[in-house]
Design a protein around this motif. Structure first.
Motif, short mmCIF file in Angstrom:
data_model
loop_
_atom_site.label_atom_id
_atom_site.label_comp_id
_atom_site.label_asym_id
_atom_site.label_seq_id
_atom_site.Cartn_x
_atom_site.Cartn_y
_atom_site.Cartn_z
N PHE A 227 0.77 -1.23 0.11
CA PHE A 227 0.24 0.01 -0.14
C PHE A 227 0.91 1.11 0.20
O PHE A 227 1.88 1.48 0.73
CB PHE A 227 -0.86 -0.08 1.19
CG PHE A 227 -1.89 1.08 1.04
CD1 PHE A 227 -3.18 0.74 0.35
CD2 PHE A 227 -1.65 2.07 2.15
CE1 PHE A 227 -3.98 1.97 0.34
CE2 PHE A 227 -2.77 2.96 2.12
CZ PHE A 227 -3.88 2.89 1.10
N PRO A 228 0.63 2.08 -0.93
CA PRO A 228 1.52 3.36 -0.92
C PRO A 228 1.23 4.41 0.03
O PRO A 228 0.59 5.48 -0.10
CB PRO A 228 1.46 3.95 -2.49
CG PRO A 228 -0.10 3.52 -2.54
CD PRO A 228 -0.25 2.07 -1.88
N VAL A 229 1.69 4.19 1.25
CA VAL A 229 1.49 5.09 2.32
C VAL A 229 1.84 6.56 2.00
O VAL A 229 1.35 7.38 2.41
CB VAL A 229 2.33 4.54 3.73
CG1 VAL A 229 2.17 5.56 4.86
CG2 VAL A 229 1.71 3.03 3.98
N SER A 230 3.13 6.77 1.26
CA SER A 230 3.76 8.04 1.18
C SER A 230 2.88 8.88 0.27
O SER A 230 2.67 9.94 0.58
CB SER A 230 5.06 8.09 0.70
OG SER A 230 5.32 7.18 -0.52
N ALA A 231 2.09 8.35 -0.63
CA ALA A 231 1.40 8.92 -1.95
C ALA A 231 -0.08 9.26 -0.91
O ALA A 231 -0.33 10.41 -1.40
CB ALA A 231 1.04 8.12 -2.84
N VAL A 232 -0.58 8.22 -0.07
CA VAL A 232 -1.60 8.57 0.42
C VAL A 232 -1.49 9.52 1.61
O VAL A 232 -2.23 10.54 1.65
CB VAL A 232 -2.23 7.28 1.04
CG1 VAL A 232 -3.48 7.52 1.92
CG2 VAL A 232 -2.58 6.33 -0.03
N SER A 233 -0.44 9.89 2.10
CA SER A 233 -0.12 10.69 3.13
C SER A 233 0.01 12.02 2.43
O SER A 233 -0.24 13.03 3.15
CB SER A 233 1.21 10.33 3.95
OG SER A 233 1.46 11.24 4.76
N HIS A 234 0.52 12.22 1.19
CA HIS A 234 0.72 13.26 0.53
C HIS A 234 -0.79 13.80 -0.01
O HIS A 234 -1.08 15.03 0.36
CB HIS A 234 1.61 13.10 -0.69
CG HIS A 234 1.63 14.45 -1.58
ND1 HIS A 234 2.52 15.57 -1.18
CD2 HIS A 234 1.03 14.50 -2.81
CE1 HIS A 234 2.22 16.39 -2.29
NE2 HIS A 234 1.48 16.01 -3.09
N ILE A 235 -1.58 12.79 -0.27
CA ILE A 235 -2.93 13.27 -0.59
C ILE A 235 -3.80 13.81 0.55
O ILE A 235 -4.30 14.87 0.38
CB ILE A 235 -3.53 12.20 -1.26
CG1 ILE A 235 -3.10 11.86 -2.59
CG2 ILE A 235 -5.17 12.44 -1.37
CD1 ILE A 235 -3.66 10.26 -3.12
N LEU A 236 -3.42 13.18 1.76
CA LEU A 236 -4.06 13.76 2.79
C LEU A 236 -3.65 15.12 3.20
O LEU A 236 -4.67 16.26 3.30
CB LEU A 236 -3.93 12.87 4.18
CG LEU A 236 -4.41 11.55 4.38
CD1 LEU A 236 -4.06 10.71 5.38
CD2 LEU A 236 -6.21 11.98 4.67
N LYS A 237 -2.48 15.40 3.37
CA LYS A 237 -1.89 16.83 3.62
C LYS A 237 -2.57 17.88 2.55
O LYS A 237 -2.83 18.75 3.13
CB LYS A 237 -0.37 16.73 3.53
CG LYS A 237 0.20 16.02 4.86
CD LYS A 237 1.59 15.85 4.71
CE LYS A 237 2.29 14.94 5.60
NZ LYS A 237 3.63 14.73 5.77
N GLU A 238 -2.37 17.27 1.40
CA GLU A 238 -2.93 18.51 0.41
C GLU A 238 -4.26 18.79 0.30
O GLU A 238 -4.60 19.77 0.45
CB GLU A 238 -2.37 17.95 -1.20
CG GLU A 238 -2.60 18.70 -2.39
CD GLU A 238 -2.01 18.22 -3.47
OE1 GLU A 238 -3.25 17.76 -4.38
OE2 GLU A 238 -1.00 17.80 -3.86
#
Length: 172
Positions: free
Chosen positions: A69-80
């Motif tokens: 699961f791409p945690v870093s990409a999903v984390s970036h989506i959350l922040k944005e």
């Protein structure tokens, strides 16, 4: 002559009606060969679907995901998403209720665009008024720690706070 009392009548025999071997009934109209209930789109006479898989995906015998699961990409989506939608907002009960639903939908749609195969996603967003109080948000899940994961992000401005979590659960 008869040992039966007068108030008891002899049992009547049950009639057994046999249907012809071709499955039609004797009183059916000419040209009608099926019951009306068997004319369901996509099903044959026996109730099976045309592809004979029952609408289920065939078993792949795959015991784990091909990629994590791409945690870093999903984390970036959350922040944005949270920073773009909440940076100038003031707390209002009705408006924040709408914002919570909108943020959940936007985050879920953007995570779906990543096309992560065989992972179910759960998005939780909490928005509350910031009055100097403490807040603890917790959740409990039954999952496999080798495949399932989550990411979260917290935000606050002068009048509100937001906590968002995305869970990625592997679906075998």
């Amino acid at each position: 002559m008869s040992d039966l009392p007068k108030d008891k009548l002899p049992k009547q025999e049950k009639k057994v009606v046999k249907l012809p071997a071709d499955g039609t009934r004797g009183k059916e109209k000419a040209g009608r060969t099926k019951d009306p209930m068997s004319n369901v789109f996509g099903l044959d006479d026996h109730g099976f679907s045309e592809d004979h898989t029952g609408g289920m995906t065939p078993n792949t015998y795959q015991l784990g995901p091909l990629k994590q699961f791409p945690v870093s990409a999903v984390s970036h989506i959350l922040k944005e998403e949270i920073n773009n939608n909440l940076h100038d907002e003031k707390y209002d009960v009705q408006h924040c209720r709408h914002l919570t639903l909108m943020l959940c939908e936007e985050i879920r749609n953007r995570v779906k665009e990543l096309l992560i195969p065989r992972f179910k996603t759960v998005v939780l967003v909490h928005i509350g008024q910031l009055n100097g109080q403490g807040m603890q948000i917790s959740s409990r899940c039954l999952w496999d720690p080798s495949f399932d994961t989550f990411t979260s992000y917290s935000f606050k401005n002068s009048s509100l706070f937001c906590s968002a979590t995305v869970y990625g659960v592997y679906f075998e």
